[in-house]
Design a protein around this motif. Structure first.
Motif, PDB file in Angstrom:
ATOM      1  N   ALA A 196      -1.188  -1.894   9.480  1.00 30.40           N
ATOM      2  CA  ALA A 196       0.221  -2.793   8.681  1.00 30.40           C
ATOM      3  C   ALA A 196      -0.272  -4.078   8.713  1.00 30.40           C
ATOM      4  CB  ALA A 196       1.498  -2.470   9.346  1.00 30.40           C
ATOM      5  N   GLU A 197      -0.839  -4.460   9.699  1.00 29.36           N
ATOM      6  CA  GLU A 197      -1.257  -6.129  10.003  1.00 29.36           C
ATOM      7  C   GLU A 197      -2.342  -6.221   8.707  1.00 29.36           C
ATOM      8  OE1 GLU A 197      -0.990  -9.847  10.536  1.00 29.36           O
ATOM      9  OE2 GLU A 197       0.320  -8.617  11.261  1.00 29.36           O
ATOM     10  N   ALA A 198      -3.427  -5.424   9.012  1.00 25.39           N
ATOM     11  CA  ALA A 198      -4.482  -5.481   8.086  1.00 25.39           C
ATOM     12  C   ALA A 198      -4.081  -5.531   6.558  1.00 25.39           C
ATOM     13  CB  ALA A 198      -5.543  -4.631   8.294  1.00 25.39           C
ATOM     14  N   ASN A 199      -3.254  -4.835   6.224  1.00 25.47           N
ATOM     15  CA  ASN A 199      -2.642  -4.400   4.924  1.00 25.47           C
ATOM     16  C   ASN A 199      -2.180  -5.991   4.487  1.00 25.47           C
ATOM     17  OD1 ASN A 199      -1.993  -2.625   2.620  1.00 25.47           O
ATOM     18  ND2 ASN A 199      -0.076  -2.860   3.264  1.00 25.47           N
ATOM     19  N   ARG A 200      -0.997  -6.328   5.276  1.00 24.47           N
ATOM     20  CA  ARG A 200      -0.375  -7.789   5.085  1.00 24.47           C
ATOM     21  C   ARG A 200      -1.506  -8.854   4.730  1.00 24.47           C
ATOM     22  NH1 ARG A 200       3.345  -5.819   8.368  1.00 24.47           N
ATOM     23  NH2 ARG A 200       2.468  -6.487  10.445  1.00 24.47           N
ATOM     24  N   GLN A 201      -2.418  -8.736   5.845  1.00 21.81           N
ATOM     25  CA  GLN A 201      -3.589  -9.789   5.529  1.00 21.81           C
ATOM     26  C   GLN A 201      -4.283  -9.778   4.214  1.00 21.81           C
ATOM     27  OE1 GLN A 201      -6.273  -9.867   8.788  1.00 21.81           O
ATOM     28  NE2 GLN A 201      -7.844 -11.201   7.727  1.00 21.81           N
ATOM     29  N   PHE A 202      -4.667  -8.686   4.061  1.00 21.35           N
ATOM     30  CA  PHE A 202      -5.497  -8.484   3.018  1.00 21.35           C
ATOM     31  C   PHE A 202      -4.739  -8.273   1.509  1.00 21.35           C
ATOM     32  CE2 PHE A 202      -8.441  -7.731   6.078  1.00 21.35           C
ATOM     33  CZ  PHE A 202      -9.671  -8.727   5.597  1.00 21.35           C
ATOM     34  N   HIS A 203      -3.397  -8.392   1.407  1.00 25.33           N
ATOM     35  CA  HIS A 203      -2.738  -8.372   0.334  1.00 25.33           C
ATOM     36  C   HIS A 203      -2.400 -10.012   0.159  1.00 25.33           C
ATOM     37  CE1 HIS A 203      -1.601  -4.142   0.005  1.00 25.33           C
ATOM     38  NE2 HIS A 203      -1.743  -4.430  -1.209  1.00 25.33           N
ATOM     39  N   SER A 204      -2.642 -10.816   0.782  1.00 22.48           N
ATOM     40  CA  SER A 204      -2.418 -12.222   0.972  1.00 22.48           C
ATOM     41  C   SER A 204      -3.495 -13.185   0.864  1.00 22.48           C
ATOM     42  CB  SER A 204      -1.152 -12.660   1.665  1.00 22.48           C
ATOM     43  OG  SER A 204      -1.584 -12.536   3.090  1.00 22.48           O
ATOM     44  N   LEU A 215      -6.599  -6.800  -1.975  1.00 22.78           N
ATOM     45  CA  LEU A 215      -6.121  -5.268  -2.402  1.00 22.78           C
ATOM     46  C   LEU A 215      -5.343  -5.315  -3.449  1.00 22.78           C
ATOM     47  CD1 LEU A 215      -5.487  -4.054   1.372  1.00 22.78           C
ATOM     48  CD2 LEU A 215      -7.427  -3.762   0.179  1.00 22.78           C
ATOM     49  N   GLN A 216      -5.372  -4.260  -4.110  1.00 22.92           N
ATOM     50  CA  GLN A 216      -4.439  -4.320  -5.260  1.00 22.92           C
ATOM     51  C   GLN A 216      -2.855  -3.947  -4.938  1.00 22.92           C
ATOM     52  OE1 GLN A 216      -6.034  -0.991  -7.820  1.00 22.92           O
ATOM     53  NE2 GLN A 216      -8.120  -1.974  -7.718  1.00 22.92           N
ATOM     54  N   ASN A 217      -1.943  -4.262  -5.627  1.00 30.98           N
ATOM     55  CA  ASN A 217      -0.700  -4.229  -5.476  1.00 30.98           C
ATOM     56  C   ASN A 217      -0.245  -2.833  -4.934  1.00 30.98           C
ATOM     57  OD1 ASN A 217       0.149  -6.670  -5.745  1.00 30.98           O
ATOM     58  ND2 ASN A 217       0.670  -6.507  -7.750  1.00 30.98           N
ATOM     59  N   CYS A 218      -0.737  -1.680  -5.439  1.00 30.09           N
ATOM     60  CA  CYS A 218      -0.675  -0.505  -5.159  1.00 30.09           C
ATOM     61  C   CYS A 218      -1.465   0.267  -4.172  1.00 30.09           C
ATOM     62  CB  CYS A 218      -0.623   0.404  -6.426  1.00 30.09           C
ATOM     63  SG  CYS A 218      -2.280   0.491  -7.166  1.00 30.09           S
ATOM     64  N   GLU A 219      -2.197  -0.519  -3.436  1.00 31.39           N
ATOM     65  CA  GLU A 219      -3.286  -0.187  -2.589  1.00 31.39           C
ATOM     66  C   GLU A 219      -2.677  -0.367  -1.129  1.00 31.39           C
ATOM     67  OE1 GLU A 219      -8.056  -0.509  -1.831  1.00 31.39           O
ATOM     68  OE2 GLU A 219      -7.103  -1.983  -2.790  1.00 31.39           O
ATOM     69  N   ASN A 220      -3.018   0.568  -0.258  1.00 31.13           N
ATOM     70  CA  ASN A 220      -2.553   0.353   1.192  1.00 31.13           C
ATOM     71  C   ASN A 220      -3.395   0.664   2.122  1.00 31.13           C
ATOM     72  OD1 ASN A 220       0.248  -0.422   0.750  1.00 31.13           O
ATOM     73  ND2 ASN A 220       0.559   1.530   0.066  1.00 31.13           N
ATOM     74  N   VAL A 221      -3.760  -0.135   3.245  1.00 29.35           N
ATOM     75  CA  VAL A 221      -4.649   0.199   4.233  1.00 29.35           C
ATOM     76  C   VAL A 221      -4.136   1.537   5.130  1.00 29.35           C
ATOM     77  CG1 VAL A 221      -5.760  -0.802   6.420  1.00 29.35           C
ATOM     78  CG2 VAL A 221      -5.646  -1.963   4.311  1.00 29.35           C
ATOM     79  N   GLU A 222      -4.756   2.480   5.338  1.00 33.46           N
ATOM     80  CA  GLU A 222      -4.311   3.448   5.927  1.00 33.46           C
ATOM     81  C   GLU A 222      -5.114   3.522   7.600  1.00 33.46           C
ATOM     82  OE1 GLU A 222      -5.474   6.888   3.773  1.00 33.46           O
ATOM     83  OE2 GLU A 222      -3.359   6.774   2.845  1.00 33.46           O
TER      84      GLU A 222
END
Length: 118
Positions: A37-45, A50-57
């Motif tokens: 979740a932290e990596a997801n936040r980092q690489f969305h901003s 990452l694309q808007n519809c893409e999530n880090v699993e």
């Protein structure tokens, strides 16, 4: 464009793998799992990779580098320079539709603590 989260991905929210703490693990650049979740936040901003519809699993960090398993691709983040203090970063993106095979190598003996995914 929407991609659903994989039903097979474990929930790693809040998970922080501290690793073995061994100097040999650090020298060998062993990867450890970090909070997806932290990596997801980092690489969305910062950077918006990452694309808007893409999530880090799943996300893993070595001494400097990172590996992200997202809903659309595998991203390798290669921070270049001495001790990770470099400003140059290389991002390698491999879409899942191009992955045709993979292999896993487990650790061998007491002297070989590394396992790999190739």
């Amino acid at each position: 464009d929407t991609v659903a989260t994989s039903q097979y991905a474990p929930n790693t929210s809040g998970h922080q793998d501290s690793g073995s703490g061994s100097m040999f693990a650090w020298m060998g650049d062993d990867n450890r799992m970090i909070d997806a979740a932290e990596a997801n936040r980092q690489f969305h901003s910062s950077p918006p990779l990452l694309q808007n519809c893409e999530n880090v699993e799943l996300a893993f960090r070595g001494r400097r580098d990172m590996m992200l398993f997202t809903t659309k691709r595998v991203v390798f983040v290669d921070i270049q320079g001495f001790m990770g203090m470099g400003k140059k970063v290389e991002y390698i993106s491999v879409p899942w539709k191009t992955v045709t095979a993979f292999s896993v190598r487990s650790a061998g003996s007491w002297a070989d603590k590394d396992s790999e995914m190739c």
